[in-house]
Design an enzyme around this catalytic site. Structure first.
Site, PDB file in Angstrom:
ATOM      1  N   CYS A 244       0.840  -1.194   0.000  1.00 34.35           N
ATOM      2  CA  CYS A 244       0.000   0.000   0.000  1.00 34.35           C
ATOM      3  C   CYS A 244       0.878   1.247   0.000  1.00 34.35           C
ATOM      4  CB  CYS A 244      -0.905  -0.003   1.239  1.00 34.35           C
ATOM      5  SG  CYS A 244      -2.025   1.404   1.369  1.00 34.35           S
TER       6      CYS A 244
ATOM      7  N   HIS B 251      -9.132  -3.600  -2.337  1.00 30.27           N
ATOM      8  CA  HIS B 251      -8.151  -2.818  -1.577  1.00 30.27           C
ATOM      9  C   HIS B 251      -8.512  -1.336  -1.574  1.00 30.27           C
ATOM     10  CE1 HIS B 251      -3.818  -2.059  -0.298  1.00 30.27           C
ATOM     11  NE2 HIS B 251      -4.228  -0.851  -0.662  1.00 30.27           N
ATOM     12  N   GLU B 252      -8.788  -0.782  -2.755  1.00 27.65           N
ATOM     13  CA  GLU B 252      -9.062   0.652  -2.860  1.00 27.65           C
ATOM     14  C   GLU B 252     -10.418   1.034  -2.256  1.00 27.65           C
ATOM     15  OE1 GLU B 252      -6.593   2.322  -3.438  1.00 27.65           O
ATOM     16  OE2 GLU B 252      -5.346   0.845  -4.447  1.00 27.65           O
TER      17      GLU B 252
ATOM     18  N   HIS C 258     -10.288   1.463   1.426  1.00 28.16           N
ATOM     19  CA  HIS C 258      -9.767   2.773   1.853  1.00 28.16           C
ATOM     20  C   HIS C 258     -10.903   3.772   2.085  1.00 28.16           C
ATOM     21  CE1 HIS C 258      -5.417   2.704   1.911  1.00 28.16           C
ATOM     22  NE2 HIS C 258      -5.353   2.119   0.716  1.00 28.16           N
TER      23      HIS C 258
END
Length: 211
Positions: free
Chosen positions: A142, A185-186, A189
């Site tokens: 990351c 993953h994004e 966030h």
């Protein structure tokens, strides 16, 4: 009568302009606008990192809905700067989310390894509506967690997503393989979740199974 129509036309025009300005203002806070417009649209932004306490607190915060509006110049500037950041030689990655540069809005860039020429594409308000039971193991890193990468075994192999485009179109799509991991993953966030949280859960689950 003509005079009245003329006056009404002016009032409607002013109202439309006022509404447009309000939309631009409501999309981003004054602080966010200052951060976005501090440099031109081709200039990368600073990556927020968990090694800094203030940065870490923001990275753990939930992002907000962004109105998809192709006429919003602030939004276009930010989207371009976010792309410049993920493609910058100092911070190159396969994806990036708005919180990683200090803007708590639901915006991500993802590199599409499932398409020809591996393009980067931007997504507004992305949501995962379905996760496959089938999992995949992928090594993740990351931009906001420097000098570290770990193997995760809990990412879904396939996901279904919905999102808005910059042209205000609402779309749905099924994503698989490694590209699905990038999306997971994004999008994490945007909820203040880091891949380390998944790693910690995997370790806890593994410990329970061995007790």
């Amino acid at each position: 009568m003509k005079k009245q129509l003329f006056i009404l036309s002016i009032i409607l025009t002013l109202a439309a302009c006022s509404s447009s300005k309000n939309t631009l203002k409501q999309s981003f806070s004054p602080q966010q606008v200052n951060l976005i417009t501090a440099q031109d649209s081709l200039t990368p932004m600073r990556i927020y990192k968990i090694t800094d306490k203030t940065d870490s607190l923001l990275l753990r915060s939930k992002s907000a809905y962004i109105t998809p509006d192709p006429k919003n110049t602030i939004l276009k500037t930010f989207v371009n700067r976010l792309y410049a950041t993920v493609r910058d030689s100092m911070s190159m990655g396969v994806g990036i989310a708005a919180p990683q540069v200090g803007i708590l809005k639901n915006i991500i860039w993802v590199q599409r390894f499932d398409k020809e020429e591996l393009p980067f594409e931007v997504y507004l308000n992305p949501k995962i509506t379905s996760y496959s039971i089938k999992k995949q193991s992928v090594k993740e890193g990351c931009l906001s967690i420097p000098d570290r990468s770990d193997m995760l075994n809990s990412r879904s192999f396939s996901i279904e997503i919905e999102y808005d485009t910059m042209n205000a179109e609402h779309k749905t799509e099924t994503i698989t393989n490694f590209t699905a991991v990038i999306f997971q993953h994004e999008i994490d966030h945007l909820s203040g979740i880091l891949y380390l949280d998944h790693l910690e859960k995997e370790i806890q689950d593994a410990n329970k199974n061995h007790q």
